[in-house]
Write a protein that holds these residues in place. Structure first.
Motif, PDB file in Angstrom:
ATOM      1  N   GLY A 118       0.824  -1.196   0.000  1.00  0.00           N
ATOM      2  CA  GLY A 118       0.000   0.000   0.000  1.00  0.00           C
ATOM      3  C   GLY A 118       0.857   1.244   0.000  1.00  0.00           C
ATOM      4  N   VAL A 119       0.212   2.390   0.065  1.00  0.00           N
ATOM      5  CA  VAL A 119       0.915   3.663   0.106  1.00  0.00           C
ATOM      6  C   VAL A 119       0.343   4.525   1.228  1.00  0.00           C
ATOM      7  CG1 VAL A 119       1.489   3.668  -2.343  1.00  0.00           C
ATOM      8  CG2 VAL A 119      -0.622   4.718  -1.585  1.00  0.00           C
ATOM      9  N   ARG A 120       1.159   5.425   1.719  1.00  0.00           N
ATOM     10  CA  ARG A 120       0.757   6.378   2.746  1.00  0.00           C
ATOM     11  C   ARG A 120       0.455   7.709   2.094  1.00  0.00           C
ATOM     12  NH1 ARG A 120      -1.040   9.115   6.622  1.00  0.00           N
ATOM     13  NH2 ARG A 120      -0.202   8.980   8.737  1.00  0.00           N
ATOM     14  N   SER A 121      -0.701   8.268   2.397  1.00  0.00           N
ATOM     15  CA  SER A 121      -1.060   9.597   1.918  1.00  0.00           C
ATOM     16  C   SER A 121      -1.199  10.495   3.134  1.00  0.00           C
ATOM     17  CB  SER A 121      -2.371   9.548   1.133  1.00  0.00           C
ATOM     18  OG  SER A 121      -2.617  10.770   0.480  1.00  0.00           O
ATOM     19  N   TYR A 122      -0.191  11.326   3.388  1.00  0.00           N
ATOM     20  CA  TYR A 122      -0.172  12.155   4.595  1.00  0.00           C
ATOM     21  C   TYR A 122      -1.149  13.318   4.479  1.00  0.00           C
ATOM     22  CZ  TYR A 122       3.996   9.671   6.182  1.00  0.00           C
ATOM     23  OH  TYR A 122       4.862   8.701   6.600  1.00  0.00           O
ATOM     24  N   GLY A 123      -1.634  13.759   5.639  1.00  0.00           N
ATOM     25  CA  GLY A 123      -2.522  14.906   5.705  1.00  0.00           C
ATOM     26  C   GLY A 123      -1.750  16.201   5.897  1.00  0.00           C
ATOM     27  N   ALA A 124      -2.386  17.154   6.544  1.00  0.00           N
ATOM     28  CA  ALA A 124      -1.799  18.491   6.709  1.00  0.00           C
ATOM     29  C   ALA A 124      -0.507  18.469   7.525  1.00  0.00           C
ATOM     30  CB  ALA A 124      -2.824  19.417   7.368  1.00  0.00           C
ATOM     31  N   GLU A 125      -0.335  17.458   8.387  1.00  0.00           N
ATOM     32  CA  GLU A 125       0.880  17.387   9.214  1.00  0.00           C
ATOM     33  C   GLU A 125       2.111  17.026   8.397  1.00  0.00           C
ATOM     34  OE1 GLU A 125       0.331  14.814  12.543  1.00  0.00           O
ATOM     35  OE2 GLU A 125      -1.609  15.663  13.091  1.00  0.00           O
TER      36      GLU A 125
ATOM     37  N   SER B 238       4.310  -9.070  -7.642  1.00  0.00           N
ATOM     38  CA  SER B 238       4.946  -8.195  -6.652  1.00  0.00           C
ATOM     39  C   SER B 238       4.746  -6.757  -7.099  1.00  0.00           C
ATOM     40  CB  SER B 238       6.437  -8.520  -6.532  1.00  0.00           C
ATOM     41  OG  SER B 238       7.050  -7.753  -5.529  1.00  0.00           O
ATOM     42  N   VAL B 239       4.374  -5.882  -6.162  1.00  0.00           N
ATOM     43  CA  VAL B 239       3.973  -4.517  -6.510  1.00  0.00           C
ATOM     44  C   VAL B 239       4.588  -3.510  -5.543  1.00  0.00           C
ATOM     45  CG1 VAL B 239       2.026  -2.924  -6.653  1.00  0.00           C
ATOM     46  CG2 VAL B 239       1.776  -5.251  -7.518  1.00  0.00           C
ATOM     47  N   ASP B 240       5.095  -2.428  -6.080  1.00  0.00           N
ATOM     48  CA  ASP B 240       5.477  -1.254  -5.289  1.00  0.00           C
ATOM     49  C   ASP B 240       5.024  -0.009  -6.041  1.00  0.00           C
ATOM     50  OD1 ASP B 240       7.138  -1.863  -2.797  1.00  0.00           O
ATOM     51  OD2 ASP B 240       8.155  -3.111  -4.297  1.00  0.00           O
ATOM     52  N   ILE B 241       4.256   0.832  -5.376  1.00  0.00           N
ATOM     53  CA  ILE B 241       3.835   2.110  -5.932  1.00  0.00           C
ATOM     54  C   ILE B 241       4.337   3.206  -5.004  1.00  0.00           C
ATOM     55  CG2 ILE B 241       1.888   3.569  -6.592  1.00  0.00           C
ATOM     56  CD1 ILE B 241       0.304   1.049  -7.189  1.00  0.00           C
ATOM     57  N   PHE B 242       4.964   4.219  -5.555  1.00  0.00           N
ATOM     58  CA  PHE B 242       5.511   5.277  -4.720  1.00  0.00           C
ATOM     59  C   PHE B 242       5.362   6.621  -5.423  1.00  0.00           C
ATOM     60  CE2 PHE B 242       8.904   3.553  -7.311  1.00  0.00           C
ATOM     61  CZ  PHE B 242       9.533   4.669  -7.824  1.00  0.00           C
ATOM     62  N   TYR B 243       5.311   7.669  -4.616  1.00  0.00           N
ATOM     63  CA  TYR B 243       5.255   9.035  -5.136  1.00  0.00           C
ATOM     64  C   TYR B 243       6.676   9.527  -5.349  1.00  0.00           C
ATOM     65  CZ  TYR B 243       4.716  14.114  -5.191  1.00  0.00           C
ATOM     66  OH  TYR B 243       4.787  15.454  -5.523  1.00  0.00           O
ATOM     67  N   SER B 244       6.946  10.090  -6.522  1.00  0.00           N
ATOM     68  CA  SER B 244       8.261  10.615  -6.836  1.00  0.00           C
ATOM     69  C   SER B 244       8.231  12.139  -6.792  1.00  0.00           C
ATOM     70  CB  SER B 244       8.713  10.158  -8.228  1.00  0.00           C
ATOM     71  OG  SER B 244       9.884  10.866  -8.631  1.00  0.00           O
ATOM     72  N   PRO B 245       8.836  12.774  -5.780  1.00  0.00           N
ATOM     73  CA  PRO B 245       8.884  14.236  -5.736  1.00  0.00           C
ATOM     74  C   PRO B 245       9.636  14.842  -6.912  1.00  0.00           C
ATOM     75  CG  PRO B 245       9.448  13.288  -3.587  1.00  0.00           C
ATOM     76  CD  PRO B 245       9.444  12.166  -4.580  1.00  0.00           C
ATOM     77  N   ARG B 246      10.496  14.071  -7.538  1.00  0.00           N
ATOM     78  CA  ARG B 246      11.241  14.573  -8.697  1.00  0.00           C
ATOM     79  C   ARG B 246      10.348  14.631  -9.931  1.00  0.00           C
ATOM     80  NH1 ARG B 246      16.499  14.972 -10.570  1.00  0.00           N
ATOM     81  NH2 ARG B 246      16.839  14.493 -12.767  1.00  0.00           N
TER      82      ARG B 246
END
Length: 377
Positions: free
Chosen positions: A180-187, A251-259
């Motif tokens: 899974g992935v983490r989607s952070y809130g305002a913090e 096998s799965v990995d999904i990630f957010y790339s800031p770049r």
């Protein structure tokens, strides 16, 4: 890597937590030391084990060195300790069935999901192993999904706390079993708000569920992307067509790339070809979280709003010593610190395991753990 006693470890992934790179393995057998190339004696095995990386050798193009904790994190008879705690019922069953070929095991198969500043999550398949068969391979039956929180509280090494005996049940989608992935809130990163998104493997592709980070143990708090294109409290079945990503994945990995300001998928398909592939989310805007000055309050919700790019080869792995196909492949998020692609850099550490075809008690062992560094544009 050399181990005393020797360890034979199968599968597993890991991640970065509290300034440590953690490697979590499934079945782990312990053997006495190999002396003069004479294989050691079997000491027993546990369903899971854990190690941490020493020195970040991979950042310098060198083979990784792992601290397995033998003699430090071992159990009361000197074997590598089991990492994921068993319930009392599982312990009693396994003790009574010892020697008969039946057991219940927890086999982590996904990367760590960040939870807060100090903990990560693992949604772990609970497996019934029927090994009491003659001339045929063991039969594995999924009994559901349990949930564990991983931390590194002391020098005693990583710790896993079982938060739920069984969160999802047999016959249901194995939510979180692929990760899974983490989607952070305002913090922002490390905070306690926001959501946890979990994948489920369906017959037509990947299904998606989510829950507030503070309600992960409440089954009723989970909501799921449905065939009507909305979120609802009714969980999808394994036959559901409400996939956010079609295809078959082992096998799965999904990630957010800031770049790249989008999500990237790295995976092994169900067909065996020793290759890692990638796809990226074709969003119509740069995905920037609101805590970083952007417009997206929940960046992971973009996973269901847009389509994905075509499959592209990322890395072609070499066969192992036995020529067998690789398995348990994935990325080790955060390994390269600021240079890591998940932190805005360009580097990514791939890891996988492959059978050697050799004596598990010998100096080489039954499985190889292999890593590779990939550089992104």
């Amino acid at each position: 890597m050399q181990h005393r006693p020797h360890l034979s470890r199968d599968g597993g992934k890991g991640g970065y937590l509290n300034c440590e790179s953690i490697f979590v393995f499934s079945d782990t057998a312990s053997y006495s030391p190999v002396i003069n190339n004479v294989p050691g004696e079997f000491q027993g095995f546990v369903a899971t084990s854990v190690a941490i990386d020493l020195g970040l050798n991979g950042a310098n193009g060198q083979p990784l060195v792992l601290r397995d904790g033998v003699g430090e994190w071992s159990d009361d008879v000197g074997r590598q300790r089991g990492f994921i705690p068993s319930t009392t019922g599982e312990q009693v069953f396994n003790l009574n069935m010892q020697g008969y070929g039946y057991r219940i095991a927890t086999w982590p198969s996904s990367s760590l999901i960040p939870w807060n500043q100090s903990h990560a999550l693992l949604y772990i398949p609970i497996i019934y192993d029927d090994g009491n068969t003659t001339g045929v391979p063991p039969v594995f039956t999924n009994l559901g999904i349990t949930l564990a929180a991983v931390s590194i509280p002391t020098e005693a090494g990583p710790r896993a706390d079982r938060l739920s005996p069984m969160l999802f049940y047999p016959g249901e989608v194995e939510w979180g079993g692929l990760g899974g992935v983490r989607s952070y809130g305002a913090e922002g990163p490390g905070g306690n708000d926001g959501k946890i998104y979990v994948y489920g493997g369906g017959r037509q592709g990947l299904l998606l569920g989510r829950v507030d980070a503070n309600e992960i143990l409440d089954r009723e708090a989970y909501e799921y992307w449905n065939e009507g294109g909305t979120w609802s409290s009714g969980a999808q079945s394994p036959t559901s067509a409400a996939v956010f990503l079609g295809g078959n994945y082992s096998s799965v990995d999904i990630f957010y790339s800031p770049r790249h300001l989008t999500y990237i998928l790295v995976y092994l398909p169900n067909y065996a070809d020793n290759a890692f592939y990638y796809r990226y989310l074709l969003a119509d805007h740069a995905i920037i979280p609101s805590y970083a000055g952007g417009t997206d309050d929940d960046i992971a919700e973009n996973l269901v709003r847009y389509s994905w790019s075509n499959e592209t080869l990322l890395y072609q792995a070499e066969p192992g010593l036995s020529g067998a196909f690789i398995s348990s492949g994935g990325i080790h998020q955060g390994y390269f610190g600021d240079d890591d692609i998940t932190n805005g850099g360009t580097s990514l550490l791939l890891q996988w395991s492959v059978p050697t075809g050799l004596d598990p008690a010998g100096p080489t062992g039954e499985y190889q753990l292999i890593t590779a560094r990939v550089e992104w544009g």
